[in-house]
Structure formats: structure tokens, C-alpha cells
Design a protein around this motif. Structure first.
Motif, PDB file in Angstrom:
ATOM      1  N   LYS A 138      -8.943  -5.802  24.943  1.00 31.25           N
ATOM      2  CA  LYS A 138      -8.378  -6.604  23.856  1.00 31.25           C
ATOM      3  C   LYS A 138      -7.561  -5.734  22.906  1.00 31.25           C
ATOM      4  O   LYS A 138      -6.459  -6.119  22.477  1.00 31.25           O
ATOM      5  CB  LYS A 138      -9.487  -7.327  23.097  1.00 31.25           C
ATOM      6  CG  LYS A 138     -10.173  -8.417  23.905  1.00 31.25           C
ATOM      7  CD  LYS A 138     -11.250  -9.110  23.081  1.00 31.25           C
ATOM      8  CE  LYS A 138     -11.952 -10.186  23.897  1.00 31.25           C
ATOM      9  NZ  LYS A 138     -13.027 -10.859  23.107  1.00 31.25           N
ATOM     10  N   ILE A 139      -8.096  -4.560  22.573  1.00 34.05           N
ATOM     11  CA  ILE A 139      -7.369  -3.640  21.695  1.00 34.05           C
ATOM     12  C   ILE A 139      -6.118  -3.130  22.402  1.00 34.05           C
ATOM     13  O   ILE A 139      -5.028  -3.061  21.812  1.00 34.05           O
ATOM     14  CB  ILE A 139      -8.272  -2.468  21.280  1.00 34.05           C
ATOM     15  CG1 ILE A 139      -9.440  -2.973  20.429  1.00 34.05           C
ATOM     16  CG2 ILE A 139      -7.474  -1.412  20.523  1.00 34.05           C
ATOM     17  CD1 ILE A 139     -10.441  -1.910  20.057  1.00 34.05           C
ATOM     18  N   ALA A 140      -6.264  -2.787  23.689  1.00 33.16           N
ATOM     19  CA  ALA A 140      -5.120  -2.291  24.454  1.00 33.16           C
ATOM     20  C   ALA A 140      -4.026  -3.344  24.548  1.00 33.16           C
ATOM     21  O   ALA A 140      -2.828  -3.026  24.436  1.00 33.16           O
ATOM     22  CB  ALA A 140      -5.572  -1.874  25.850  1.00 33.16           C
ATOM     23  N   ALA A 141      -4.420  -4.603  24.735  1.00 33.06           N
ATOM     24  CA  ALA A 141      -3.430  -5.681  24.844  1.00 33.06           C
ATOM     25  C   ALA A 141      -2.625  -5.809  23.558  1.00 33.06           C
ATOM     26  O   ALA A 141      -1.397  -5.988  23.594  1.00 33.06           O
ATOM     27  CB  ALA A 141      -4.129  -6.993  25.171  1.00 33.06           C
ATOM     28  N   LEU A 142      -3.295  -5.700  22.405  1.00 34.04           N
ATOM     29  CA  LEU A 142      -2.588  -5.787  21.128  1.00 34.04           C
ATOM     30  C   LEU A 142      -1.627  -4.618  20.963  1.00 34.04           C
ATOM     31  O   LEU A 142      -0.491  -4.780  20.487  1.00 34.04           O
ATOM     32  CB  LEU A 142      -3.586  -5.827  19.973  1.00 34.04           C
ATOM     33  CG  LEU A 142      -2.982  -5.955  18.573  1.00 34.04           C
ATOM     34  CD1 LEU A 142      -2.136  -7.232  18.468  1.00 34.04           C
ATOM     35  CD2 LEU A 142      -4.081  -5.964  17.512  1.00 34.04           C
ATOM     36  N   GLU A 143      -2.039  -3.419  21.372  1.00 33.93           N
ATOM     37  CA  GLU A 143      -1.160  -2.258  21.293  1.00 33.93           C
ATOM     38  C   GLU A 143       0.080  -2.465  22.162  1.00 33.93           C
ATOM     39  O   GLU A 143       1.201  -2.142  21.751  1.00 33.93           O
ATOM     40  CB  GLU A 143      -1.899  -0.992  21.736  1.00 33.93           C
ATOM     41  CG  GLU A 143      -2.945  -0.515  20.747  1.00 33.93           C
ATOM     42  CD  GLU A 143      -3.579   0.799  21.164  1.00 33.93           C
ATOM     43  OE1 GLU A 143      -3.156   1.347  22.215  1.00 33.93           O
ATOM     44  OE2 GLU A 143      -4.472   1.281  20.464  1.00 33.93           O
ATOM     45  N   LEU A 144      -0.128  -3.010  23.351  1.00 30.24           N
ATOM     46  CA  LEU A 144       1.004  -3.226  24.255  1.00 30.24           C
ATOM     47  C   LEU A 144       1.953  -4.284  23.711  1.00 30.24           C
ATOM     48  O   LEU A 144       3.172  -4.198  23.911  1.00 30.24           O
ATOM     49  CB  LEU A 144       0.491  -3.622  25.647  1.00 30.24           C
ATOM     50  CG  LEU A 144      -0.290  -2.532  26.386  1.00 30.24           C
ATOM     51  CD1 LEU A 144      -0.771  -3.042  27.735  1.00 30.24           C
ATOM     52  CD2 LEU A 144       0.554  -1.279  26.570  1.00 30.24           C
ATOM     53  N   VAL A 145       1.409  -5.275  23.019  1.00 30.66           N
ATOM     54  CA  VAL A 145       2.267  -6.277  22.379  1.00 30.66           C
ATOM     55  C   VAL A 145       3.151  -5.622  21.331  1.00 30.66           C
ATOM     56  O   VAL A 145       4.360  -5.897  21.248  1.00 30.66           O
ATOM     57  CB  VAL A 145       1.412  -7.403  21.749  1.00 30.66           C
ATOM     58  CG1 VAL A 145       2.260  -8.261  20.816  1.00 30.66           C
ATOM     59  CG2 VAL A 145       0.804  -8.282  22.830  1.00 30.66           C
ATOM     60  N   THR A 146       2.581  -4.728  20.527  1.00 26.66           N
ATOM     61  CA  THR A 146       3.391  -4.061  19.490  1.00 26.66           C
ATOM     62  C   THR A 146       4.465  -3.177  20.126  1.00 26.66           C
ATOM     63  O   THR A 146       5.576  -3.090  19.612  1.00 26.66           O
ATOM     64  CB  THR A 146       2.508  -3.228  18.541  1.00 26.66           C
ATOM     65  OG1 THR A 146       1.877  -2.163  19.253  1.00 26.66           O
ATOM     66  CG2 THR A 146       1.441  -4.093  17.878  1.00 26.66           C
ATOM     67  N   VAL A 147       4.115  -2.511  21.240  1.00 30.26           N
ATOM     68  CA  VAL A 147       5.109  -1.695  21.943  1.00 30.26           C
ATOM     69  C   VAL A 147       6.259  -2.564  22.441  1.00 30.26           C
ATOM     70  O   VAL A 147       7.438  -2.230  22.273  1.00 30.26           O
ATOM     71  CB  VAL A 147       4.452  -0.948  23.132  1.00 30.26           C
ATOM     72  CG1 VAL A 147       5.514  -0.279  24.005  1.00 30.26           C
ATOM     73  CG2 VAL A 147       3.471   0.103  22.624  1.00 30.26           C
ATOM     74  N   ALA A 148       5.918  -3.692  23.058  1.00 26.55           N
ATOM     75  CA  ALA A 148       6.939  -4.583  23.608  1.00 26.55           C
ATOM     76  C   ALA A 148       7.829  -5.153  22.509  1.00 26.55           C
ATOM     77  O   ALA A 148       9.062  -5.195  22.649  1.00 26.55           O
ATOM     78  CB  ALA A 148       6.275  -5.708  24.397  1.00 26.55           C
ATOM     79  N   VAL A 149       7.227  -5.591  21.408  1.00 29.03           N
ATOM     80  CA  VAL A 149       8.005  -6.161  20.302  1.00 29.03           C
ATOM     81  C   VAL A 149       8.953  -5.118  19.726  1.00 29.03           C
ATOM     82  O   VAL A 149      10.144  -5.384  19.499  1.00 29.03           O
ATOM     83  CB  VAL A 149       7.071  -6.723  19.209  1.00 29.03           C
ATOM     84  CG1 VAL A 149       7.866  -7.072  17.949  1.00 29.03           C
ATOM     85  CG2 VAL A 149       6.332  -7.945  19.722  1.00 29.03           C
ATOM     86  N   ALA A 150       8.440  -3.921  19.486  1.00 23.53           N
ATOM     87  CA  ALA A 150       9.281  -2.865  18.912  1.00 23.53           C
ATOM     88  C   ALA A 150      10.431  -2.505  19.847  1.00 23.53           C
ATOM     89  O   ALA A 150      11.566  -2.299  19.402  1.00 23.53           O
ATOM     90  CB  ALA A 150       8.435  -1.631  18.618  1.00 23.53           C
TER      91      ALA A 150
END
Length: 300
Positions: free
Chosen positions: A29-41
Motif C-alpha cells: 500500500k505504501i509502495a503503491a502511493l509512492e509509485l503514484v507520486t512518481v507517475a504524477v510528477a
């Protein structure tokens, strides 16, 4: 079903259970949120035509680095995890994986992740990945048992991935990148303070020096949540000023920020499990919605 079929199915089921344990090590769950921020940025930095290939490589490398950091965090905290109801069934304290297995998994994924980022993306992104890993594993994790300012360090580690997405597509570390970093950094305090209050008794049993433990009144946790939530309001409006989000985003950011701030104030005035859970839910709505509206900014 024949006996031979059952015998064949048992090893297969055992493999899936073991894979599930390794997946749990990565804190998905934490990793998924990090990947979302990477993708958005990455999408924002490369707008209107973000480079898909380096961003995809960045997502894979970041996933490996995040998996390593989470696994080694659990290896370092295995004895404390065994003292808490919310973590005692994790693979290490429950005895489903050995310390050596977790240590090897964490070390291998970390080296692969940072190496992959350096070779397939670029050196700045790899260095940021190494910085995030180092802060989370070597500083934040041991500090949790020593000082309540551990959250300050942990929030930096949690916000660095959004810079990785930015640099992965060739974005320069400018005001826009700093704003994204600050949004994710500040967001973590209301989120973490709510969690720290809900599980304060378990943290105390495990010897973790969270603000909710060193100050059982909840005042200090409440003040930190309120200050960060209020600071988020003006910071979150900056993207509408620096051109990659429009007036619709501005309105959403203002409403979301004020709503989260109200929940933080309610938690500060009367710390309870109810007010903490309300704040936690507000934080879980805030960041994904804000990032989504930021992405949609050019269209709405």
C-alpha cells in the motif's frame, strides 16, 4: 479429487503463500502511493508529452528500492513488531520468513533498484532513490526508538520519490518540483499523527518514541497535525500559479486543504480515536484527489 492431485496442489499452494509473504515485506500500500507520486510528477514534468519509457523504468526502479527499504525496515524492527498487535503477524515476527531471507531480499532489491535507476533512467534519479532508502532505513527506522522527531526524517524519505519522478523525465529541480515535494512532505504529518494516536498504546509497548507516546495528552501530536495541515493550504495553491494547474485545481486544493485542516483542528481540540480516524480518512482522500486534480488541471 484424487490423493495424488492433493499432494501436487500442496507445494503449489505453499509457493503462493511464500510469495505472499515476500509481497507483504514490501508494504504494497505504501509502495503503491509512492509509485503514484512518481507517475504524477513524471507526467507533470514532461507535460504535454511526458517521456513514457524513462518514466516506466523509473517506476520499476522505484518499486525495487521501496521494496528493499520496507523489507529492511521490518528486519530492523522485527523484535518491536512482535510486541504490537498490528504487526505481530508480519512474516518475520510470525516466523514465516527467516531473518537471513529478509536481509538477502532487502539487500538484493536495493542494489538492483538503485543500479537499475542509474543505468536505465539517469544518475540524479538513482541518487535520489539512494537518499530516500538511506533516510528511511538507516536514519528514520532506528530513530523511532530514540526520538519523537523521527517523523520529520521519515517524511523526507516519503517525499523524495516525487522528485524521482520529476528528474526521471529530465525535469529540473525548480520551484514546481519543490512545491510537489513540500505537498507530499507536509501531508504526511496529519496522516502520521492520526495513526500514531490510534496505535499509541501499541507503540508504547514496543518502545517507540512517537509524539503520541511521549505526550499522552495528544496536544503535541495535534499541534503538529494542525500546523502542517494549515501550511499545506497555501503550498498546495502554488501549482495553480506556476502554470501546470488551473482555476479548477485551485478551487479543489482550497476545499480539500481547508477540509483537512478542520479535521486536524478537531483532533487537536479533542484527541480521541474517533477524531483521529476522521483525520486519517481525510488525509487518505486529500492526497490522491489533489494529485488527480493536478493531472487534470490542463483539461478542466
Amino acid at each position: 479429487m484424487s490423493t495424488s492431485t492433493l499432494v501436487c496442489d500442496r507445494p503449489r499452494a505453499a509457493v503462493w503463500v511464500r510469495l505472499g509473504d515476500y509481497l507483504e515485506l514490501t508494504k504494497p500500500k505504501i509502495a503503491a502511493l509512492e509509485l503514484v507520486t512518481v507517475a504524477v510528477a513524471g507526467c507533470l514534468a514532461g507535460w504535454p508529452s511526458p517521456a513514457a519509457r524513462p518514466l516506466a523504468h523509473a517506476l520499476l526502479g522505484t518499486a525495487l528500492v521501496a521494496a528493499s527499504a520496507s523489507a529492511l525496515n521490518q528486519w530492523l524492527e522485527r523484535h518491536r513488531d512482535a510486541c504490537m498487535e498490528r504487526t505481530c503477524q508480519r512474516p518475520l515476527p510470525a516466523g514465516r520468513l527467516s531473518s537471513l531471507e529478509v536481509l538477502l531480499f532487502g539487500g538484493l532489491t536495493g542494489m538492483l533498484g538503485i543500479g537499475y535507476l542509474a543505468l536505465a533512467v539517469n544518475l540524479p534519479t538513482a541518487l535520489l532513490g539512494a537518499l530516500s532508502w538511506l533516510l528511511y532505513v538507516a536514519v528514520y527506522t532506528p530513530m523511532k526508538a530514540r526520538s519523537p522527531i523521527n517523523t520529520v526524517v521519515g517524511a523526507v524519505a516519503g517525499a523524495v520519490p516525487i522528485l524521482m519522478g520529476w528528474t526521471a523525465v529530465g525535469g529540473r529541480l525548480n520551484l514546481a518540483a519543490a512545491t510537489l515535494f513540500l505537498i507530499v512532505y507536509l501531508w504526511q504529518f496529519p496522516h502520521f499523527m492520526a495513526i500514531a494516536w490510534i496505535y499509541r498504546q501499541q507503540y508504547a509497548q514496543a518502545g517507540m518514541q512517537m509524539l503520541s507516546v511521549v505526550d499522552p495528552s495528544g496536544r503535541r501530536a495535534g499541534v503538529q497535525a494542525v500546523c502542517s495541515a494549515l501550511a499545506l493550504v497555501p503550498v498546495s495553491l502554488v501549482p495553480a500559479v506556476v502554470s501546470f494547474a488551473g482555476p479548477t485545481y485551485f478551487a479543489w486544493a482550497l476545499v480539500l486543504g481547508l477540509g483537512q485542516a478542520v479535521c486536524a483542528v478537531l483532533f487537536w481540540r479533542r484527541p480521541s480515536e474517533t477524531s483521529a480516524r476522521v483525520l486519517l480518512r481525510a488525509s487518505l482522500v486529500y492526497l490522491p484527489t489533489l494529485l488527480l486534480m493536478m493531472l487534470l488541471g490542463p483539461f478542466v
